[in-house]
Every structure is written in C-alpha cells, then in structure tokens.
Design an enzyme around this catalytic site. Structure first.
Site, PDB file in Angstrom:
ATOM      1  N   SER A 269       0.800  -1.223   0.000  1.00 32.31           N
ATOM      2  CA  SER A 269       0.000   0.000   0.000  1.00 32.31           C
ATOM      3  C   SER A 269       0.837   1.279   0.000  1.00 32.31           C
ATOM      4  O   SER A 269       0.500   2.230  -0.717  1.00 32.31           O
ATOM      5  CB  SER A 269      -0.970   0.003   1.187  1.00 32.31           C
ATOM      6  OG  SER A 269      -1.953  -0.985   1.022  1.00 32.31           O
TER       7      SER A 269
ATOM      8  N   LYS B   6     -10.424  -5.328  10.323  1.00 27.72           N
ATOM      9  CA  LYS B   6     -11.508  -4.718   9.551  1.00 27.72           C
ATOM     10  C   LYS B   6     -12.849  -4.747  10.298  1.00 27.72           C
ATOM     11  O   LYS B   6     -13.627  -3.797  10.213  1.00 27.72           O
ATOM     12  CB  LYS B   6     -11.648  -5.399   8.188  1.00 27.72           C
ATOM     13  CG  LYS B   6     -10.477  -5.138   7.250  1.00 27.72           C
ATOM     14  CD  LYS B   6     -10.711  -5.772   5.898  1.00 27.72           C
ATOM     15  CE  LYS B   6      -9.531  -5.534   4.969  1.00 27.72           C
ATOM     16  NZ  LYS B   6      -9.758  -6.100   3.618  1.00 27.72           N
TER      17      LYS B   6
ATOM     18  N   ASP C 252     -13.131  -2.689  -0.828  1.00 30.34           N
ATOM     19  CA  ASP C 252     -12.660  -3.951  -1.409  1.00 30.34           C
ATOM     20  C   ASP C 252     -13.531  -4.406  -2.567  1.00 30.34           C
ATOM     21  O   ASP C 252     -13.036  -4.794  -3.627  1.00 30.34           O
ATOM     22  CB  ASP C 252     -12.620  -5.040  -0.333  1.00 30.34           C
ATOM     23  CG  ASP C 252     -11.501  -4.839   0.675  1.00 30.34           C
ATOM     24  OD1 ASP C 252     -10.472  -4.250   0.305  1.00 30.34           O
ATOM     25  OD2 ASP C 252     -11.661  -5.264   1.838  1.00 30.34           O
TER      26      ASP C 252
ATOM     27  N   ALA D 152     -13.132 -11.175   3.464  1.00 28.93           N
ATOM     28  CA  ALA D 152     -12.838 -10.842   2.065  1.00 28.93           C
ATOM     29  C   ALA D 152     -14.004 -11.214   1.163  1.00 28.93           C
ATOM     30  O   ALA D 152     -14.341 -10.477   0.230  1.00 28.93           O
ATOM     31  CB  ALA D 152     -11.557 -11.558   1.614  1.00 28.93           C
TER      32      ALA D 152
ATOM     33  N   MET E 224      -7.670 -13.476  -5.135  1.00 26.55           N
ATOM     34  CA  MET E 224      -7.460 -12.204  -4.446  1.00 26.55           C
ATOM     35  C   MET E 224      -6.021 -12.057  -3.951  1.00 26.55           C
ATOM     36  O   MET E 224      -5.558 -10.936  -3.726  1.00 26.55           O
ATOM     37  CB  MET E 224      -8.436 -12.062  -3.282  1.00 26.55           C
ATOM     38  CG  MET E 224      -9.863 -11.814  -3.706  1.00 26.55           C
ATOM     39  SD  MET E 224     -10.889 -11.394  -2.268  1.00 26.55           S
ATOM     40  CE  MET E 224     -12.507 -11.340  -3.016  1.00 26.55           C
TER      41      MET E 224
END
Length: 294
Positions: free
Chosen positions: A22, A71, A107, A135, A232
C-alpha cells in the site's frame, strides 16, 4: 499546543503488515496527482487497535487503511458507516470528518473495477465465490449490483458458507440497504464439493490458501469455456490457485494486484477527491516485480 506534521500523513494498519504494498501504491498515486504525503505501515498487536487507531488521528493523521485482522473492529468503532461498509460488515478505509470517524469498505468496488479491466462479463454471470471470511463478504453487494445473476459461496467448513449468506442478507435488512438488484435466490451456499453442481463464468478465490502454497480443493470440471479464475492473493508469480485453475480448464487467470490497486484508488478518492491512473500504477508495479526477478 500539539505540533502536528506539516506533511499530510496516511497509513495502513494490520498484523502482519511488513508485506503490504500500500505505501508504494499511494506514493505512485501521489506522484500522479502532484500531492505530497507520507504513507506508513503500522503494526498493531491484536488487542491494540482500539488505542493505536485513535492515537493516529489524534497525532494529526488524516486517513487510515485497515487490513487483517482489524476490519471488523474498524467497523464497530466507526461512527458513520457507508452503505458499502454496512453491507460488508467490515471497514478498510477510515477518516475523520467534522470530528466523526467515517468508515468505508472499498474492497468490493476494487474487485469489480479490476474484473471490468479484465473484460469479465459480469452482467448475468454465474459466480463461484470460494471462502466465507471478511474478504468474501466485502464483495457480495458490489458483485450483485454489477449484474451477476447468481453467486454460490463455498467453504471448506460448509456451515460458515451458510452463515455468511444468512448474515449478509440479515445485514441488508438491519441497515435498510437497497436490494432491488437481486433477491435472496441469487445467493446460495454449500461445501467445496457443491461447486461441482454447476459450471461457472467466474471463480473467485477469497481465501488465503495461496499464501500457504495451496489451492482450495475444488472439483475439476467447474469452468465454463470462457471462464475466468481470479485469486485475491497476488504476487510476482502465478498463485497455486491460478496454476490449478489452468489445469482444470479455466480459460483465463488473474491475481489480485489489480483489485488491491483499485481499492486503494477508491480510498485515495475518498481522502483527496482525486482519481489516480490505476492502469499506469498496475503496469509500474508489474514492471518493478519483473525487474527484481532479472
């Protein structure tokens, strides 16, 4: 009086975090849009998020990306949730606005945009979603809103696949979220073996199996002639899932680097109001990996 940094400060928080790309992605975005910023990695222990996250903003931080395993906790601590976050039950993007902590989940929209880049036909698609964790949950609504006709969730522990389906449908009702694009029959769940009851246009691996050097144990004859297998997980080489999918007849395979870049771009837009060039960023990241191998 507290001295805050003069350079706009952003970060990603998680555990583990050393592997995160990131910071590289957001610095590429900043260069494209002629912005100066810092983007750091923050390693937090599992019980530290509720103190480390507020401290980041108290010290002048402007935006925070959230990754595994925080998350769901970010979702709970957010004071204002976007519709995407409410449906996902998880937050990966945080920022302060008018003194309130806002949370969004980028996402799913990141995945849909990368699938569009790959020319995947989403409208009317039959989709197999492998995995029942955060996810997987985060991409359900964007995929259905993009026009997918049916999503079948499969998981090694079948019960978790059914719990994801029921929990997600309940979240729509609890938060009063629109469901005009689909009905509950567009979403089904079962075991890994139940993937063999149909054939699929798109098979998405939302598990971390490739990080352990393995592929989910799916039946072999599940891919339609023009199918796409999408992992992913990402890396400089094909993932184990991608390699097995090719053997089993997937026409095309892709990893999740494009999704990572697209979800980062949506976070960047929420923070800065600017949309970076994701294709150029993807090409730069791939070229960097290619150069590192030579």
């Amino acid at each position: 009086m507290t001295d805050f940094p003069t350079i706009a400060r952003y970060a990603v928080i998680g555990n583990p975090i050393a592997h995160s790309r990131s910071p590289d992605i957001h610095q590429l975005f900043a260069a494209q849009t002629q912005r100066t910023l810092e983007y750091d990695k923050i390693l937090a222990e599992p019980d530290e998020f509720s103190t480390v996250m507020p401290a980041f903003f108290e010290q002048g931080g402007l935006g925070l990306n959230v990754t595994v395993p925080f998350k769901q906790e970010a979702y709970v601590l957010s004071q204002i949730l976007s519709a995407r976050a409410a449906a996902a039950g998880a937050v990966n993007t945080l920022w302060l606005q008018n003194g309130l902590l806002h949370g969004c989940n980028t996402d799913g929209i990141g995945l849909v945009r990368d699938l569009n880049r790959l020319d995947a036909q989403l409208d009317g698609a039959q989709v197999l979603l492998v995995g029942a964790g955060g996810a997987a949950r985060g991409v359900l609504q964007p995929l259905l809103e993009a026009g997918c006709a049916h999503i079948h969730i499969v998981n090694r522990t079948e019960r978790r696949a059914h719990e994801l389906r029921e929990g997600w449908l309940s979240a729509l009702a609890d938060h009063g979220l629109p469901s005009t694009h689909f009905d509950e029959h567009a979403l089904s769940a079962g075991s890994l073996l139940s993937a063999g009851t149909g054939s699929w246009d798109i098979v998405i691996n939302a598990t971390a199996s490739s990080l352990q050097g393995q592929a989910p144990e799916l039946p072999p004859d599940i891919y339609r002639p023009d199918s796409l297998a999408y992992d992913m997980v990402y890396g400089p080489e094909d993932t184990p899932f991608m390699r097995v999918a090719r053997i089993h007849g997937a026409a095309r395979c892709a990893d999740g680097l494009g999704m990572l870049i697209e979800q980062a771009a949506e976070s960047f837009y929420l923070w800065h109001g600017l949309r970076p060039d994701t294709q150029a960023t993807l090409e730069t990241m791939r070229a960097t990996w290619s150069a590192a191998r030579t």
